[in-house]
Design a protein around this motif. Structure first.
Motif, PDB file in Angstrom:
ATOM      1  N   LEU A  44      14.383   5.659  -4.203  1.00  0.00           N
ATOM      2  CA  LEU A  44      13.215   5.431  -4.895  1.00  0.00           C
ATOM      3  C   LEU A  44      13.230   4.031  -5.708  1.00  0.00           C
ATOM      4  O   LEU A  44      12.190   3.151  -5.495  1.00  0.00           O
ATOM      5  N   ASP A  45      14.274   3.812  -6.168  1.00  0.00           N
ATOM      6  CA  ASP A  45      14.441   2.618  -6.778  1.00  0.00           C
ATOM      7  C   ASP A  45      14.327   1.440  -6.048  1.00  0.00           C
ATOM      8  O   ASP A  45      13.793   0.390  -6.126  1.00  0.00           O
ATOM      9  N   LEU A  46      14.986   1.466  -4.804  1.00  0.00           N
ATOM     10  CA  LEU A  46      15.005   0.468  -3.942  1.00  0.00           C
ATOM     11  C   LEU A  46      13.601   0.166  -3.460  1.00  0.00           C
ATOM     12  O   LEU A  46      13.062  -1.030  -3.256  1.00  0.00           O
ATOM     13  N   ALA A  47      13.006   1.164  -3.180  1.00  0.00           N
ATOM     14  CA  ALA A  47      11.429   1.068  -2.631  1.00  0.00           C
ATOM     15  C   ALA A  47      10.355   0.538  -3.714  1.00  0.00           C
ATOM     16  O   ALA A  47       9.652  -0.442  -3.593  1.00  0.00           O
ATOM     17  N   VAL A  48      10.616   0.771  -4.876  1.00  0.00           N
ATOM     18  CA  VAL A  48      10.132   0.196  -6.125  1.00  0.00           C
ATOM     19  C   VAL A  48      10.271  -1.290  -6.159  1.00  0.00           C
ATOM     20  O   VAL A  48       9.620  -2.353  -6.364  1.00  0.00           O
ATOM     21  N   ARG A  49      11.539  -1.682  -6.141  1.00  0.00           N
ATOM     22  CA  ARG A  49      12.103  -3.012  -6.204  1.00  0.00           C
ATOM     23  C   ARG A  49      11.547  -3.981  -5.139  1.00  0.00           C
ATOM     24  O   ARG A  49      11.273  -5.047  -5.438  1.00  0.00           O
ATOM     25  N   ARG A  50      11.538  -3.238  -3.873  1.00  0.00           N
ATOM     26  CA  ARG A  50      11.040  -4.075  -2.885  1.00  0.00           C
ATOM     27  C   ARG A  50       9.503  -4.193  -2.649  1.00  0.00           C
ATOM     28  O   ARG A  50       9.148  -4.882  -1.848  1.00  0.00           O
ATOM     29  N   ARG A  51       8.695  -3.517  -3.622  1.00  0.00           N
ATOM     30  CA  ARG A  51       7.552  -3.325  -3.675  1.00  0.00           C
ATOM     31  C   ARG A  51       6.890  -2.910  -2.479  1.00  0.00           C
ATOM     32  O   ARG A  51       6.033  -3.165  -1.772  1.00  0.00           O
ATOM     33  N   ALA A  52       7.702  -1.814  -2.059  1.00  0.00           N
ATOM     34  CA  ALA A  52       7.335  -1.282  -0.525  1.00  0.00           C
ATOM     35  C   ALA A  52       5.911  -0.607  -0.949  1.00  0.00           C
ATOM     36  O   ALA A  52       5.124  -0.106   0.192  1.00  0.00           O
ATOM     37  N   PHE A  53       5.563   0.307  -1.892  1.00  0.00           N
ATOM     38  CA  PHE A  53       4.438   1.230  -2.069  1.00  0.00           C
ATOM     39  C   PHE A  53       3.142   0.573  -1.988  1.00  0.00           C
ATOM     40  O   PHE A  53       2.404   0.962  -0.989  1.00  0.00           O
ATOM     41  N   PRO A  54       2.883  -0.579  -2.570  1.00  0.00           N
ATOM     42  CA  PRO A  54       1.753  -1.211  -2.342  1.00  0.00           C
ATOM     43  C   PRO A  54       1.573  -1.708  -0.831  1.00  0.00           C
ATOM     44  O   PRO A  54       0.377  -1.666  -0.323  1.00  0.00           O
ATOM     45  N   ARG A  55       2.392  -1.996  -0.227  1.00  0.00           N
ATOM     46  CA  ARG A  55       2.519  -2.374   1.277  1.00  0.00           C
ATOM     47  C   ARG A  55       2.107  -1.287   2.206  1.00  0.00           C
ATOM     48  O   ARG A  55       1.207  -1.191   3.086  1.00  0.00           O
ATOM     49  N   ALA A  56       2.828  -0.289   1.914  1.00  0.00           N
ATOM     50  CA  ALA A  56       2.642   0.880   2.644  1.00  0.00           C
ATOM     51  C   ALA A  56       1.158   1.508   2.494  1.00  0.00           C
ATOM     52  O   ALA A  56       0.674   1.975   3.421  1.00  0.00           O
ATOM     53  N   PHE A  57       0.639   1.567   1.304  1.00  0.00           N
ATOM     54  CA  PHE A  57      -0.531   2.272   1.236  1.00  0.00           C
ATOM     55  C   PHE A  57      -1.845   1.055   1.228  1.00  0.00           C
ATOM     56  O   PHE A  57      -2.875   1.312   0.876  1.00  0.00           O
ATOM     57  N   ARG A  58      -1.400  -0.074   1.697  1.00  0.00           N
ATOM     58  CA  ARG A  58      -2.281  -1.144   1.677  1.00  0.00           C
ATOM     59  C   ARG A  58      -3.060  -1.502   0.340  1.00  0.00           C
ATOM     60  O   ARG A  58      -4.350  -1.559   0.585  1.00  0.00           O
ATOM     61  N   VAL A  59      -2.722  -1.595  -0.605  1.00  0.00           N
ATOM     62  CA  VAL A  59      -3.524  -1.798  -1.808  1.00  0.00           C
ATOM     63  C   VAL A  59      -2.895  -3.013  -2.619  1.00  0.00           C
ATOM     64  O   VAL A  59      -1.910  -3.484  -2.273  1.00  0.00           O
ATOM     65  N   GLN A  60      -3.713  -3.710  -3.449  1.00  0.00           N
ATOM     66  CA  GLN A  60      -3.475  -5.098  -4.164  1.00  0.00           C
ATOM     67  C   GLN A  60      -2.778  -4.513  -5.224  1.00  0.00           C
ATOM     68  O   GLN A  60      -3.390  -3.605  -6.042  1.00  0.00           O
ATOM     69  N   GLY A  61      -1.957  -5.099  -5.834  1.00  0.00           N
ATOM     70  CA  GLY A  61      -1.226  -4.861  -7.245  1.00  0.00           C
ATOM     71  C   GLY A  61      -0.303  -4.012  -7.367  1.00  0.00           C
ATOM     72  O   GLY A  61      -0.082  -3.141  -6.155  1.00  0.00           O
ATOM     73  N   PRO A  62       0.357  -3.626  -8.428  1.00  0.00           N
ATOM     74  CA  PRO A  62       1.503  -2.757  -8.723  1.00  0.00           C
ATOM     75  C   PRO A  62       0.826  -1.195  -8.821  1.00  0.00           C
ATOM     76  O   PRO A  62      -0.372  -1.117  -9.058  1.00  0.00           O
ATOM     77  N   LEU A  63       1.620  -0.217  -8.405  1.00  0.00           N
ATOM     78  CA  LEU A  63       1.199   1.388  -8.377  1.00  0.00           C
ATOM     79  C   LEU A  63       2.219   1.789  -9.405  1.00  0.00           C
ATOM     80  O   LEU A  63       3.325   1.552  -9.754  1.00  0.00           O
TER      81      LEU A  63
END
Length: 84
Positions: A44-63
């Motif tokens: 989970l920490d790696l995904a957050v650090r790589r900013r993978a969630f905004p890319r995966a969900f195709r949204v702008q800005g942090p989640l």
């Protein structure tokens, strides 16, 4: 997403974005685009650090991942207590 290792779908935790918040979806029934990570803080920490969630969900800005982090921490604690 986090560690980028392949695993069976049943071994991963599905996550969806609901109004700017990353929410765990263990049953896989919530609507929308899903992202999968290992149910471990390291992944989970790696995904957050790589900013993978905004890319995966195709949204702008942090989640917001606070609720998701709490859920994964609780699951790890239960797993550690169950292992003698």
């Amino acid at each position: 997403m986090g560690c980028r290792e392949r695993a069976a779908k049943s071994e991963l935790l599905r996550i969806v974005a609901v109004e700017g918040v990353c929410v765990p979806d263990p049953r896989g029934t919530l609507p929308g685009r899903g992202a999968y990570v290992h149910p471990a803080l390291v992944c989970l920490d790696l995904a957050v650090r790589r900013r993978a969630f905004p890319r995966a969900f195709r949204v702008q800005g942090p989640l917001d991942t606070a609720e998701l982090r709490g859920n994964v921490e609780a699951a790890e604690t239960v797993a550690q207590q169950a292992t003698p």
